[in-house]
Design an enzyme around this catalytic site. Sequence first.
Site, PDB file in Angstrom:
ATOM      1  N   HIS A   1       0.468  96.151  62.777  1.00 49.20           N
ATOM      2  CA  HIS A   1       1.400  97.273  62.678  1.00 49.20           C
ATOM      3  C   HIS A   1       2.615  96.976  63.552  1.00 49.20           C
ATOM      4  CE1 HIS A   1       3.080 101.319  63.053  1.00 49.20           C
ATOM      5  NE2 HIS A   1       2.393 101.615  61.958  1.00 49.20           N
TER       6      HIS A   1
ATOM      7  N   GLY B   1       1.621 108.118  58.459  1.00 52.76           N
ATOM      8  CA  GLY B   1       1.541 108.390  59.886  1.00 52.76           C
ATOM      9  C   GLY B   1       1.381 109.872  60.170  1.00 52.76           C
TER      10      GLY B   1
ATOM     11  N   GLU C   1       4.207  98.673  65.581  1.00 55.74           N
ATOM     12  CA  GLU C   1       4.075  99.122  66.972  1.00 55.74           C
ATOM     13  C   GLU C   1       3.232  98.144  67.776  1.00 55.74           C
ATOM     14  OE1 GLU C   1       4.551 103.658  65.378  1.00 55.74           O
ATOM     15  OE2 GLU C   1       2.557 102.960  65.965  1.00 55.74           O
TER      16      GLU C   1
ATOM     17  N   LYS D   1      -2.599 106.786  64.819  1.00 55.46           N
ATOM     18  CA  LYS D   1      -1.926 106.264  66.012  1.00 55.46           C
ATOM     19  C   LYS D   1      -2.661 106.758  67.275  1.00 55.46           C
ATOM     20  CE  LYS D   1       2.221 105.665  63.336  1.00 55.46           C
ATOM     21  NZ  LYS D   1       3.675 105.502  63.347  1.00 55.46           N
TER      22      LYS D   1
ATOM     23  N   SER E   1       7.381 107.510  56.742  1.00 52.17           N
ATOM     24  CA  SER E   1       7.745 108.892  56.437  1.00 52.17           C
ATOM     25  C   SER E   1       7.342 109.329  55.027  1.00 52.17           C
ATOM     26  CB  SER E   1       9.250 109.110  56.671  1.00 52.17           C
ATOM     27  OG  SER E   1       9.601 108.777  57.996  1.00 52.17           O
TER      28      SER E   1
ATOM     29  N   GLY F   1       8.416 107.195  61.442  1.00 46.13           N
ATOM     30  CA  GLY F   1       8.552 108.290  62.397  1.00 46.13           C
ATOM     31  C   GLY F   1       9.980 108.748  62.627  1.00 46.13           C
TER      32      GLY F   1
ATOM     33  N   ASN G   1      -2.846 106.773  59.294  1.00 51.56           N
ATOM     34  CA  ASN G   1      -2.831 106.050  60.564  1.00 51.56           C
ATOM     35  C   ASN G   1      -2.581 107.079  61.655  1.00 51.56           C
ATOM     36  OD1 ASN G   1      -2.507 104.285  62.692  1.00 51.56           O
ATOM     37  ND2 ASN G   1      -0.470 103.597  62.083  1.00 51.56           N
TER      38      ASN G   1
ATOM     39  N   GLU H   1       6.011  98.594  55.599  1.00 45.93           N
ATOM     40  CA  GLU H   1       6.575  99.679  56.379  1.00 45.93           C
ATOM     41  C   GLU H   1       7.905  99.245  56.979  1.00 45.93           C
ATOM     42  OE1 GLU H   1       3.324 102.605  57.972  1.00 45.93           O
ATOM     43  OE2 GLU H   1       3.482 100.892  59.289  1.00 45.93           O
TER      44      GLU H   1
END
Length: 249
Positions: A95, A234, A97, A12, A213, A173, A10, A167
């Site tokens: 997701h 990520g 985010e 991002k 992570s 992150g 991903n 996740e």
Amino acid sequence: MARRKIVAGNWKMNQTPSQAVKLVEMLKPLVASDEVDVVFCVPAIDIISVVEACKGSNIKVGAENMYFEESGAYTGEISPAMLTDAGVEYVVLGHSERREYFAETDLTVNKKMHKAFEHGITPIMCCGETLEQREQGVTMDFIRQQVKVGFLGITAEQAQKAVIAYEPIWAIGTGKTATTEQAEEVCAGIRQCIREMYDDATAEAIRIQYGGSVNGGNAAELFAQADIDGGLVGGASLKEEFGKIVNYR
């Protein structure tokens, strides 16, 4: 039959179209694998360049989001037909985010799930809890709701082709990773939820990724778990390290 592992990057909001092509060229030989499905989920503006750069390789291309209408007055959105015409085969939906910053809800995720299947796009539906929810002991209650609403009205046949990405939000992150036991426990719980909603065959067919992570050092242990069928990666998907994750054995 053993489920085939799927490792998706991903990206991002990273990589301009020209940078994306260079990254693909660098990663192509490193992620070559006959045993693992490899997907690059890239920003919308990079899709056409990346599809072209990935031709002749084992890499599939995914989008990071998609709207649930066919076309119309939805400034700034991208339709499923646009994605399929560009060569996209996967799409990340829900997701954390997107949920946190752009008001994505379980219901809009469900609408997008239906639209993805209508167009033959494989959804990677994300779910996961906050640190506060984990500390309150409501992790599985919260995730079961995300899964149940996300898959509302989705047939067993469709569900078997879907991918779910677990996740934990507190591990995205942050450098923190759920322990292997924590990751497997939740992924097993998600599979049980699918079993209750559908049947054993669907629960055994659906692929469940862990994300948060994931790196070259922990991939092998995570992917060895009975209910973890790969990763949604990520930061490490933008580095050579992604090759180590794909070829984790």
